[in-house]
Design an enzyme around this catalytic site. Structure first.
Site, PDB file in Angstrom:
ATOM      1  N   GLY A 134     -15.602  28.466 -21.993  1.00  0.00           N
ATOM      2  CA  GLY A 134     -15.877  29.509 -22.982  1.00  0.00           C
ATOM      3  C   GLY A 134     -17.201  30.148 -22.633  1.00  0.00           C
ATOM      4  O   GLY A 134     -17.621  30.131 -21.469  1.00  0.00           O
TER       5      GLY A 134
ATOM      6  N   CYS B 191     -20.080  34.538 -20.889  1.00  0.00           N
ATOM      7  CA  CYS B 191     -20.040  35.125 -19.543  1.00  0.00           C
ATOM      8  C   CYS B 191     -18.778  34.886 -18.732  1.00  0.00           C
ATOM      9  O   CYS B 191     -18.165  35.849 -18.287  1.00  0.00           O
ATOM     10  CB  CYS B 191     -21.279  34.707 -18.781  1.00  0.00           C
ATOM     11  SG  CYS B 191     -22.724  35.513 -19.518  1.00  0.00           S
TER      12      CYS B 191
HETATM   13  P1  NAD Z   1     -27.154  39.173 -26.076  1.00  0.00           P
HETATM   14  O1  NAD Z   1     -25.980  39.844 -26.668  1.00  0.00           O
HETATM   15  O2  NAD Z   1     -27.526  37.794 -26.507  1.00  0.00           O
HETATM   16  O3  NAD Z   1     -28.456  40.093 -26.297  1.00  0.00           O
HETATM   17  C1  NAD Z   1     -28.493  41.456 -26.011  1.00  0.00           C
HETATM   18  C2  NAD Z   1     -29.542  42.108 -26.917  1.00  0.00           C
HETATM   19  O4  NAD Z   1     -29.693  43.482 -26.546  1.00  0.00           O
HETATM   20  C3  NAD Z   1     -29.174  42.109 -28.403  1.00  0.00           C
HETATM   21  O5  NAD Z   1     -30.187  41.472 -29.146  1.00  0.00           O
HETATM   22  C4  NAD Z   1     -29.051  43.600 -28.762  1.00  0.00           C
HETATM   23  O6  NAD Z   1     -29.477  43.877 -30.072  1.00  0.00           O
HETATM   24  C5  NAD Z   1     -29.968  44.229 -27.723  1.00  0.00           C
HETATM   25  N1  NAD Z   1     -29.725  45.657 -27.468  1.00  0.00           N
HETATM   26  C6  NAD Z   1     -28.540  46.289 -27.310  1.00  0.00           C
HETATM   27  N2  NAD Z   1     -28.739  47.606 -27.075  1.00  0.00           N
HETATM   28  C7  NAD Z   1     -30.075  47.811 -27.067  1.00  0.00           C
HETATM   29  C8  NAD Z   1     -30.898  48.949 -26.859  1.00  0.00           C
HETATM   30  N3  NAD Z   1     -30.382  50.139 -26.619  1.00  0.00           N
HETATM   31  N4  NAD Z   1     -32.236  48.781 -26.936  1.00  0.00           N
HETATM   32  C9  NAD Z   1     -32.781  47.574 -27.192  1.00  0.00           C
HETATM   33  N5  NAD Z   1     -32.046  46.448 -27.393  1.00  0.00           N
HETATM   34  C10 NAD Z   1     -30.706  46.566 -27.330  1.00  0.00           C
HETATM   35  O7  NAD Z   1     -26.929  39.232 -24.499  1.00  0.00           O
HETATM   36  P2  NAD Z   1     -27.265  38.137 -23.383  1.00  0.00           P
HETATM   37  O8  NAD Z   1     -26.439  36.933 -23.586  1.00  0.00           O
HETATM   38  O9  NAD Z   1     -28.739  38.003 -23.250  1.00  0.00           O
HETATM   39  O10 NAD Z   1     -26.680  38.894 -22.100  1.00  0.00           O
HETATM   40  C11 NAD Z   1     -27.261  40.095 -21.633  1.00  0.00           C
HETATM   41  C12 NAD Z   1     -26.670  40.403 -20.278  1.00  0.00           C
HETATM   42  O11 NAD Z   1     -27.020  39.365 -19.344  1.00  0.00           O
HETATM   43  C13 NAD Z   1     -25.140  40.469 -20.235  1.00  0.00           C
HETATM   44  O12 NAD Z   1     -24.768  41.410 -19.268  1.00  0.00           O
HETATM   45  C14 NAD Z   1     -24.746  39.082 -19.774  1.00  0.00           C
HETATM   46  O13 NAD Z   1     -23.503  39.063 -19.121  1.00  0.00           O
HETATM   47  C15 NAD Z   1     -25.853  38.756 -18.803  1.00  0.00           C
HETATM   48  N6  NAD Z   1     -26.121  37.322 -18.638  1.00  0.00           N
HETATM   49  C16 NAD Z   1     -26.129  36.495 -19.723  1.00  0.00           C
HETATM   50  C17 NAD Z   1     -26.437  35.147 -19.560  1.00  0.00           C
HETATM   51  C18 NAD Z   1     -26.404  34.190 -20.723  1.00  0.00           C
HETATM   52  O14 NAD Z   1     -26.534  32.997 -20.511  1.00  0.00           O
HETATM   53  N7  NAD Z   1     -26.227  34.629 -21.954  1.00  0.00           N
HETATM   54  C19 NAD Z   1     -26.775  34.663 -18.288  1.00  0.00           C
HETATM   55  C20 NAD Z   1     -26.783  35.548 -17.201  1.00  0.00           C
HETATM   56  C21 NAD Z   1     -26.462  36.886 -17.392  1.00  0.00           C
HETATM   57  C1  UGA Z   2     -22.709  30.367 -16.858  1.00  0.00           C
HETATM   58  C2  UGA Z   2     -23.255  30.046 -15.458  1.00  0.00           C
HETATM   59  O1  UGA Z   2     -23.317  28.625 -15.287  1.00  0.00           O
HETATM   60  C3  UGA Z   2     -24.642  30.655 -15.268  1.00  0.00           C
HETATM   61  O2  UGA Z   2     -25.093  30.442 -13.932  1.00  0.00           O
HETATM   62  C4  UGA Z   2     -24.555  32.162 -15.529  1.00  0.00           C
HETATM   63  O3  UGA Z   2     -25.834  32.763 -15.404  1.00  0.00           O
HETATM   64  C5  UGA Z   2     -24.037  32.387 -16.932  1.00  0.00           C
HETATM   65  O4  UGA Z   2     -22.721  31.774 -17.057  1.00  0.00           O
HETATM   66  C6  UGA Z   2     -23.896  33.828 -17.252  1.00  0.00           C
HETATM   67  O5  UGA Z   2     -23.631  34.634 -16.394  1.00  0.00           O
HETATM   68  O6  UGA Z   2     -24.071  34.089 -18.433  1.00  0.00           O
HETATM   69  P1  UGA Z   2     -23.047  29.343 -19.295  1.00  0.00           P
HETATM   70  O7  UGA Z   2     -21.889  30.196 -19.664  1.00  0.00           O
HETATM   71  O8  UGA Z   2     -24.261  29.391 -20.146  1.00  0.00           O
HETATM   72  O9  UGA Z   2     -23.550  29.725 -17.805  1.00  0.00           O
HETATM   73  O10 UGA Z   2     -22.604  27.821 -19.253  1.00  0.00           O
HETATM   74  P2  UGA Z   2     -21.874  26.870 -18.196  1.00  0.00           P
HETATM   75  O11 UGA Z   2     -22.626  25.604 -18.151  1.00  0.00           O
HETATM   76  O12 UGA Z   2     -21.600  27.540 -16.923  1.00  0.00           O
HETATM   77  O13 UGA Z   2     -20.502  26.569 -18.940  1.00  0.00           O
HETATM   78  C7  UGA Z   2     -19.545  27.598 -19.175  1.00  0.00           C
HETATM   79  C8  UGA Z   2     -18.274  26.990 -19.739  1.00  0.00           C
HETATM   80  O14 UGA Z   2     -17.608  26.235 -18.730  1.00  0.00           O
HETATM   81  C9  UGA Z   2     -18.490  26.015 -20.899  1.00  0.00           C
HETATM   82  O15 UGA Z   2     -17.507  26.230 -21.892  1.00  0.00           O
HETATM   83  C10 UGA Z   2     -18.323  24.645 -20.273  1.00  0.00           C
HETATM   84  O16 UGA Z   2     -17.857  23.691 -21.181  1.00  0.00           O
HETATM   85  C11 UGA Z   2     -17.265  24.956 -19.213  1.00  0.00           C
HETATM   86  N1  UGA Z   2     -17.297  23.986 -18.083  1.00  0.00           N
HETATM   87  C12 UGA Z   2     -18.384  23.916 -17.279  1.00  0.00           C
HETATM   88  C13 UGA Z   2     -16.178  23.214 -17.838  1.00  0.00           C
HETATM   89  O17 UGA Z   2     -15.156  23.285 -18.564  1.00  0.00           O
HETATM   90  N2  UGA Z   2     -16.198  22.354 -16.767  1.00  0.00           N
HETATM   91  C14 UGA Z   2     -17.277  22.247 -15.947  1.00  0.00           C
HETATM   92  O18 UGA Z   2     -17.212  21.450 -14.982  1.00  0.00           O
HETATM   93  C15 UGA Z   2     -18.391  23.049 -16.204  1.00  0.00           C
END
Ligand code: NAD
Ligand code: UGA
Length: 469
Positions: A282, A285
């Site tokens: 889940g 991402c």
């Molecule tokens: P998020 O939804 O948690 O946060 C995004 C924030 O941006 C929100 O608080 C929203 O209010 C704000 N926002 C939206 N439009 C805006 C604007 N015009 N000006 C200012 N603020 C604004 O998102 P996230 O989980 O941090 O992910 C952001 C990006 O990074 C996504 O593309 C995601 O795929 C990527 N990413 C996420 C993770 C992760 O672990 N969550 C890891 C790697 C990459």
């Molecule tokens: C994942 C990647 O691990 C990060 O490197 C990446 O930056 C991020 O997505 C992103 O692009 O946002 P995240 O989604 O936070 O990070 O968590 P993970 O630890 O990767 O787990 C993702 C899902 O896979 C979880 O639901 C976890 O339970 C599941 N999972 C993970 C499995 O079912 N099996 C595994 O062996 C590992």
């Protein structure tokens, strides 16, 4: 998890001298956590968000979401004047040398990437640039499909600012690889830094900002940087779906998939990580990124056969837990099923694409009542399911959820679930445990009189013999 806690306890604030001014647009995981990383290395960081409550919380020295160790570090950095938050994008951009776009890129209804927040933030940055003479570097950090930086961000900024990319301002694409629950490690000690650049000047500037970070750094073009992020997430998701498919085959042959993957993972070309079978992946991402890449492939005339299979397997996997519980209880009508874990993984309150939702929906469809508990994810899960017709009750602890239940499904691996014993399961009306993440010792539990089933579990000998009779 526990490691993350101990690591953050050891963190002392660096004695940086505020080398660069940085604006992070978006106070989500990526904007705040990587902003904390830059501030920790002595830069002055301003987090910008449209949501005032997030901004207020950060300025009070707290994180707007749960992430181990983050509150403490935000507090220290805010008090040390290295980190602040604002809704005033214009001023933040005006004051910054680097502007990171960290807004969400969610999934559209058709599975493609939704670039609305990217477009609007790029426009706002362009408007803010209008009034400035200084050279600034705009860095796309959000996950965006190949060519988005060139085709969406650059034109939007140029149009709004009247300036020319590569001449008046720099452009980079710098994907983020942090994982929730262990996000500070991703921000403070990343395993690699990928710098995609429009031109050498932009790339050199960003490489300079990353100088204090000691890890491999890769300089590529903008599209390669965008693609590295999708290929990385898709490959990890593929490993999980592969393990889940093998798990389903293992169950039929009385083989334990965890033993199998222990053996497979010893091959250094494969490595043991991300081979844990369960109820599927889940999170904010993997599901959206694999889907976005599959969509982008089709738009470009390529059939994404593997990506589609990865998603199909993942969509089916939560129902394996429901099939396993049905296999034991037969009819689920009126049965109380404890759901242990609502967040998409432990150590986070993030419930985006959690496997708990399809499981609870399926149980509701079969007339069962889900009694749910999660240490951090309950408020967000309640908000997610508001208005949905689900048979769900909430408990205040794992043990309360188990009280009087007919079966329990473990959906994520919070450490408190790993500590549950046969005595805890004996509180149930019938002690039946479906281990969706394979965190418990099935053999010991069965010996103690608990009926245990797990994804990809071979079963103990007696269970198999009973099944074969
Ligand atoms: P998020 O939804 O948690 O946060 C995004 C924030 O941006 C929100 O608080 C929203 O209010 C704000 N926002 C939206 N439009 C805006 C604007 N015009 N000006 C200012 N603020 C604004 O998102 P996230 O989980 O941090 O992910 C952001 C990006 O990074 C996504 O593309 C995601 O795929 C990527 N990413 C996420 C993770 C992760 O672990 N969550 C890891 C790697 C990459
Ligand atoms: C994942 C990647 O691990 C990060 O490197 C990446 O930056 C991020 O997505 C992103 O692009 O946002 P995240 O989604 O936070 O990070 O968590 P993970 O630890 O990767 O787990 C993702 C899902 O896979 C979880 O639901 C976890 O339970 C599941 N999972 C993970 C499995 O079912 N099996 C595994 O062996 C590992």
């Amino acid at each position: 998890m526990d490691d993350a806690h101990s690591r953050t306890r050891r963190i002392n604030l660096s004695k940086g001298n505020g080398k660069h001014n940085i604006a992070m647009i978006g106070a989500g995981y990526v904007g705040l956590v990587s902003g904390v990383g830059f501030a920790y290395h002595g830069n002055r960081v301003t987090i910008v968000d449209v949501l005032e409550d997030k901004v207020e919380k950060i300025n009070k020295g707290a994180s707007p979401f749960y992430e181990p160790g983050l509150d403490d570090l935000v507090n220290k950095l805010v008090n040390g004047n290295k980190l602040r938050a604002t809704t005033d994008l214009d001023k933040a951009v005006h004051d910054a040398e680097f502007i990171f776009i960290c807004v969400g890129t969610p999934m559209s209804d058709d599975g493609a990437i939704n670039l609305d927040y990217i477009r609007s933030s790029a426009r706002s940055i362009g408007n803010a640039l209008k009034g400035t003479k200084d050279y600034k570097v705009i860095v796309a950090k959000s996950t965006i499909v190949p060519s988005t930086t060139e085709k969406v961000i650059v034109p939007a900024v140029e149009k709004a600012s009247g300036k020319i990319a590569g001449r008046d301002f720099g452009v980079c694409m710098n994907p983020e690889f942090l994982a929730e629950g262990d996000a500070l490690k991703g921000a403070l000690e990343p395993d690699r830094i990928v710098i995609g650049a429009l031109d050498n000047k932009s790339g050199d500037a960003l490489e300079g900002l990353y100088a204090p970070f000691k890890c491999p750094k890769l300089r590529v073009d903008l599209r390669a940087a965008e693609m590295i992020k999708y290929a990385s997430n898709s490959f990890l998701a593929t490993k999980i779906s592969f393990s889940n498919e093998v798990a389903n085959i293992c169950e039929k042959y009385g083989v334990d998939v965890y033993q199998v993957m222990d053996g497979v993972g010893l091959d250094f070309r494969i490595n043991p990580r991300f081979l844990r079978a369960g109820v599927g992946f889940g999170g904010s991402c993997f599901p959206k990124d694999v889907s976005a890449l599959a969509h982008a492939a089709e738009d470009a005339g390529v059939t994404p056969a593997i990506l589609k299979a990865v998603l199909e397997i993942n969509d089916r996997q939560p129902y394996r837990a429901v099939e396993l519980v049905e296999g034991v209880l037969r009819s689920l009508k009126g049965k109380r099923i404890a759901i242990l874990g609502l967040s998409f993984k432990p150590d986070t309150d993030d419930i985006r694409f959690t496997r708990a939702l399809p499981i609870i929906e399926a149980l509701t469809g079969k007339g069962a009542i889900s009694v749910a508990y999660d240490p951090k994810g309950m408020p967000n899960f309640k908000a997610l399911t508001k208005g949905k017709k689900l048979n769900i009750e909430y408990a205040n602890s794992a043990r309360e959820a188990l009280d009087g239940a007919d079966a329990a499904i473990i959906q994520n691996e919070w450490s408190e679930f790993k500590k549950l014993t046969a005595m805890d399961f004996k509180r149930m009306r019938t002690p039946v445990v479906i281990d969706g993440r394979r965190i418990l010792d099935g053999i010991s539990l069965e010996k103690a009189g608990v009926t245990y089933r797990g994804i990809g579990w071979k079963g103990n000998k007696e269970t198999i013999l009973k099944r074969l009779k």
